[in-house]
Design an enzyme around this catalytic site. Sequence first.
Site, mmCIF file in Angstrom:
data_model
loop_
_atom_site.group_PDB
_atom_site.id
_atom_site.type_symbol
_atom_site.label_atom_id
_atom_site.label_comp_id
_atom_site.label_asym_id
_atom_site.label_seq_id
_atom_site.Cartn_x
_atom_site.Cartn_y
_atom_site.Cartn_z
ATOM 1 N N HIS A 112 -34.482 59.101 47.366
ATOM 2 C CA HIS A 112 -33.979 58.609 46.087
ATOM 3 C C HIS A 112 -32.955 59.597 45.550
ATOM 4 O O HIS A 112 -33.184 60.815 45.528
ATOM 5 C CB HIS A 112 -35.138 58.448 45.109
ATOM 6 C CG HIS A 112 -34.707 58.243 43.696
ATOM 7 N ND1 HIS A 112 -33.708 57.353 43.345
ATOM 8 C CD2 HIS A 112 -35.130 58.822 42.534
ATOM 9 C CE1 HIS A 112 -33.541 57.386 42.037
ATOM 10 N NE2 HIS A 112 -34.383 58.264 41.517
ATOM 11 N N ASN A 144 -27.714 58.558 39.438
ATOM 12 C CA ASN A 144 -29.041 58.008 39.700
ATOM 13 C C ASN A 144 -29.018 56.513 39.393
ATOM 14 O O ASN A 144 -28.946 56.113 38.238
ATOM 15 C CB ASN A 144 -30.070 58.732 38.818
ATOM 16 C CG ASN A 144 -31.482 58.217 39.000
ATOM 17 O OD1 ASN A 144 -31.709 57.154 39.559
ATOM 18 N ND2 ASN A 144 -32.450 58.974 38.502
ATOM 19 N N CYS A 196 -37.895 53.780 40.391
ATOM 20 C CA CYS A 196 -36.957 54.270 41.408
ATOM 21 C C CYS A 196 -37.505 54.134 42.821
ATOM 22 O O CYS A 196 -36.747 54.189 43.787
ATOM 23 C CB CYS A 196 -36.599 55.722 41.128
ATOM 24 S SG CYS A 196 -35.893 56.002 39.489
#
Length: 329
Positions: free
Chosen positions: A254, A285, A113
């Site tokens: 993030h 996500n 990520c």
Amino acid sequence: MPGSRITALGRYQPSRVLTNDDLAGMVDTNDEWIRRRTGIATRRIAAETESVTDMAAAAASDALAAAGLAPSDIGLVTVATCTAVDRCPSTAAQVAGRLGIPSAVAYDLNNGCAGFCTALATADHAIRAGAARHALVIGAEKMSDVTDWTDRSTCVLLGDGAGAAVVSAAEHGAAEHGGAGDGGTAFDGIGPVVWGSDPTRADAVRLLGDWHPRFAQEGQTVFRWVTAELPALAREACRRAGLTPSDLAGVVTHQANLRIIESVVRQLDLPEHVVVAQDVVDSGNTSAASVPLALAKLTERGELPSGGPVLLLAFGGGMSWAGQVVTCP
């Protein structure tokens, strides 16, 4: 040395929207449970025939058009991804081929990520060293390919998409423009990166195994680590850019979980004018795609001022992190 700056952004998301109610028909969950724990309402899911390369190329094409550059102007293409199926040629090489970029160096970067912010830093370093004048930096993920749709703790989190940035040489380096605390900083460009990893927590977020791995994480471990460590990393990224958090126009972390974002922002004690990305609510996500996707949306909607300093900060598998302050295009 010259510096670099983001000159244009692009994004792509699949058309299919997967709601919390849809997930309630697949696993033992419900809308209230998902929203309370994650803040997520919807996420986008790619079609079976839609690849990471397809999404990366769409976002990159969008960014290239916005920059007003020709494909031949691009000297470097990098794609941050942990879900690409193809090993060789790289996703970046395939994107370059589709966009007609003739001779750029092209490579994929896998830092989970944290991938986009890591790739952005490597592109900035390459431009500063004179290895390229214009670069395409892309974050693209098809998380639905690696989702365990029987695990309600993870399947509610994940979505697909891509975001891209054109990074170009700037006349001055960001370090020459620091001006923290003056209420109107002259910061310009891409600031020094703050990056690293904690291998003692390497299994906290993982995609391990053969050609069909499944995303897994230790949710409480990630939450505790991020909420304890990320605020200090955010302040350090600002310090290296010659700023304080109060100088920022926006913060794009993030997009893992709305509760994490809210906790980090609370600890930074930001002024009311600072815009905080919350694209996780609509997109879930999207791993390495989440930061450029959220930044592109805020810029499109005019919620971030052109020329304003924005903190980008991401974390993920490894346990890895990367972040920098950038000037909003």
